[in-house]
Design a protein around this motif. Structure first.
Motif: not given
Length: 293
Positions: A114, A133, A135, A169, A213-214, A216
């Motif tokens: 990021w 990514s 989130i 984040q 994170i989606k 993950s």
């Protein structure tokens, strides 16, 4: 025809043939010289590209020992467009990638990175993202009917699992709070903890959500072989937004020039649908559809 005329005619023909041959030889020599000059003027610049070797599906080394993943394949598509460049790929650790970029061991690094101000100070970050990514929030399943968006969570005054201030984040939640001052999400600086702790804390009610994170969550909880699949019936997830990811470049003049060429190539790959197709292949969806800015 007399012998004298034959001699004269033959001499003329030989002279003409000689001139023609010389002319052709000269033209061929000039053409070869021109091609050689063009070839030397189109010097190919080789760039050393480092990527994380086990961040599936972003960047990894596949079972054939080849560099693979969404970001790797996007960069390979960029390479095909830029005839003045050739990329050499190396799979490595996250730490070696960053240290190697700073030292000049590598020219380009891809790791699902990021944008942060700290990274922008250390590295060249092109204008065009290479990926995204997604989130969002992991919550208890019994909350899923009432908490479906980040606004719902903020209004509920729920407690968020602590985040390290050095983590990007943290910046995402800060940005949300800056534009939602009436219902900000409380940020707590993280202590050292594992992902398993975060899921367990949400389940036991110590915290109400884990900013996750989606990908993950899908790999760790939803997948039948996930490390925390035992929580699948008790947890739920909703996405917030897509955060763009960028290649990181070592700071030098060659890479400054490459960044501009990369930006143009990415625009063309977006326009012709290549990036969307690669995203659907590696993620099963267009991750850029979650990007809102």
């Amino acid at each position: 025809m007399t012998k004298k005329k034959w001699i004269i005619t033959g001499g003329v023909l030989l002279a003409v043939a000689g001139v023609t041959f010389a002319s052709r030889y000269l033209n061929q020599s000039q053409s070869t010289s021109a091609q050689s000059a063009d070839s030397s003027s189109q010097k190919v610049t080789r760039l050393k590209v480092a990527h994380t070797q086990n961040y599936v599906p972003y960047d990894f080394v596949n079972d054939k020992g080849e560099s693979d993943g969404f970001e790797v394949q996007v960069l390979k598509a960029v390479d095909e467009k830029l005839t003045d460049y050739e990329f050499d790929y190396t799979g490595t650790s996250d730490e070696d990638l960053l240290i190697g970029l700073e030292s000049g061991k590598y020219d380009v690094g891809i790791k699902g990175a990021w944008y942060t101000d700290e990274r922008a100070e250390k590295f060249i970050i092109p204008e065009q993202a290479i990926g995204a990514s997604v989130i969002g929030f992991t919550i208890r399943k019994d909350q899923a009917d009432t908490i479906k968006t980040i606004d719902d969570f903020a209004k509920s005054k729920g407690k968020l699992v602590p985040i390290s201030p050095q983590n990007a984040q943290w910046n995402v939640i800060e940005e949300y709070n800056d534009t939602h001052k009436e219902n900000p999400i409380t940020l707590t600086a993280a202590e050292s903890f594992s992902v398993a702790d975060a899921y367990a804390w949400v389940l036991e009610g110590r915290y109400d959500a884990y900013f996750d994170i989606k990908l993950s969550y899908e790999k760790a909880v939803q997948a039948t072989d996930g490390a925390y699949h035992q929580y699948a019936d008790q947890l739920s997830y909703f996405p917030y937004k897509g955060i763009k990811t960028y290649p990181l470049l070592n700071r030098n003049a060659t890479n400054e020039k490459f960044a501009k060429a990369y930006d143009q190539a990415i625009k063309e790959l977006q326009a012709d649908g290549t990036i969307k197709k690669l995203s659907e292949k590696y993620f099963g969806e267009d991750v850029f559809s979650y990007v809102t800015d």
